[in-house]
Design an enzyme around this catalytic site. Structure first.
Site, PDB file in Angstrom:
ATOM      1  CE  LYS A  87      -0.764   0.274   5.031  1.00  0.00           C
ATOM      2  NZ  LYS A  87      -0.298   1.651   5.239  1.00  0.00           N
TER       3      LYS A  87
ATOM      4  CE  LYS B  98       3.533  -2.953   9.500  1.00  0.00           C
ATOM      5  NZ  LYS B  98       2.615  -3.675  10.384  1.00  0.00           N
ATOM      6  CG  ASP B  99       3.941   5.459   9.849  1.00  0.00           C
ATOM      7  OD1 ASP B  99       3.488   6.391  10.523  1.00  0.00           O
ATOM      8  OD2 ASP B  99       4.873   4.727  10.211  1.00  0.00           O
ATOM      9  NE  ARG B 100      -3.781   9.022   5.903  1.00  0.00           N
ATOM     10  CZ  ARG B 100      -4.956   8.732   5.336  1.00  0.00           C
ATOM     11  NH1 ARG B 100      -5.032   8.571   4.023  1.00  0.00           N
ATOM     12  NH2 ARG B 100      -6.033   8.595   6.053  1.00  0.00           N
TER      13      ARG B 100
ATOM     14  CD  GLN C  43       6.149   2.049  12.069  1.00  0.00           C
ATOM     15  OE1 GLN C  43       6.795   1.039  11.958  1.00  0.00           O
ATOM     16  NE2 GLN C  43       5.998   2.862  11.102  1.00  0.00           N
TER      17      GLN C  43
END
Length: 362
Positions: free
Chosen positions: A53, A82-84, A361
């Site tokens: 992604k 998870k981070d955008r 995370q």
């Protein structure tokens, strides 16, 4: 930040970082690859898909997977957020008993980049991963490059304070302010938002405890009354005195000093370690009381972390772009490592987003 809340923007560092840099200029500058505890065995009622992604948060992607497969969003699970603002690869599981697998074409039409897929007998659960591999590009590097190698070598050997990253607290600390409003009865958030608020409150108190130990230079050592955490485990034991083989085990990274993840009751630490934790928590009574009332359990988190397989190289001849690669255990933030290396500007911090979130995370 409200003076009733911990400061999440100026946590003390172990040492002054030798350089300044810009991170996350583009999503590909922050590459994350999830390391699962296990992989699908090829049979069962759960379809596992390994998805790449870009600039999308985990919950939104889970919803798109559900729509593409024609199932409820509650039937989609994952091991961690998870981070955008990153390029990430992670596993999802779709509960599809008696249903055919959606075709790759069907998933691709929904804009999903599925790298692998297979059936498994169990669903993915939160926290079911060994860790994450990172490849990060620091751009526009300036500063003390002559001491950069020394800094990175020291981090590889001695680790860094294991702070929760700013992602946990939402944009401008919104999740932490939301926790305070929830504890005071001013809001009644839904289940997902409540979970984010509780997580932010616990993380902020932990960071405040760790910050005090960094200020007093005892984040990487054991104190009398320490709740000593075993490496790679949630298990711990309380020690009255730092003697016997404890110093050797600490140097070998077999054990760690730990900090409280606040909840009901009292933390198990006592003596000097316990007094420090209780004193810090007393500065923020609304958060501590709110976490107790919410029924959160007293748990522990290591105060330090050491990135594995840490490497670095310059990407360009001008040596303005630095590539860092390393692996971290589940639940550890890459920004905890970065903040000890560089005084960085996050180019994604002002990027537009559809909603405020705390991307974990794990």
């Amino acid at each position: 930040m409200n003076d009733r809340l911990p400061d999440i923007e100026s946590l003390p560092r172990h040492a002054s970082p030798p350089i300044s840099a810009v991170i996350r200029r583009i999503p590909e500058d922050f590459w994350v690859d999830e390391i699962p505890v296990t992989e699908p065995n090829g049979e069962g009622e759960h379809l596992w898909v390994f998805v790449e992604k870009r600039s999308e948060n985990t919950a939104e992607l889970a919803n798109r997977l559900a729509r593409a497969a024609g199932i409820r969003k509650s039937a989609v699970s994952y091991a961690g957020r998870k981070d955008r603002h990153a390029l990430t690869r992670q596993w999802f599981s779709l509960h599809m008993p008696g249903l055919p697998d959606p075709s790759i074409e069907q998933l691709a039409q929904a804009g999903l980049n599925v790298l692998r897929h297979a059936r498994h007998t169990r669903k993915l659960r939160i926290g079911a991963l060994r860790g994450n591999r990172f490849s990060l590009c620091l751009r526009e590097v300036e500063g003390e490059r002559s001491t950069l190698d020394q800094c990175l070598q020291a981090i590889a050997e001695h680790g860094v304070p294991n702070y929760f990253g700013e992602q946990r607290f939402g944009r401008a600390g919104g999740n932490l302010a939301g926790a305070l409003a929830m504890f005071e009865g001013r809001t009644r958030p839904d289940r997902e938002r409540r979970s984010l608020y509780l997580s932010a409150a616990r993380s902020a108190l932990f960071n405040a405890i760790l910050a005090e130990r960094v200020r007093t230079d005892c984040w990487n050592c054991l104190l009398p009354g320490e709740a000593v955490q075993l490496d790679g485990s949630g298990s711990f034991f309380v020690t009255d005195a730092v003697d016997g083989d404890l110093p050797q085990r600490l140097d070998a990274w077999d054990i760690h000093p730990s900090g409280a993840l606040w909840g009901a009751g009292e933390p198990p630490s006592h003596d000097r370690a316990g007094a420090l934790e209780r004193e810090v928590a007393s500065r923020f009574p609304d958060l501590a009381a709110g976490l107790r009332a919410a029924g959160m359990k007293q748990e522990r988190r290591p105060l330090r972390v050491r990135p594995a397989d840490l490497t670095w190289r310059w990407e360009d001849a001008a040596q303005s772009d630095l590539i860092l690669e390393f692996t971290l255990p589940a639940g550890v933030f890459a920004t905890a490592v970065l903040r000890e290396i560089a005084d960085y500007t996050d180019a994604a911090a002002s990027a537009p987003t559809q909603r405020q979130e705390a991307a974990e995370q794990h």
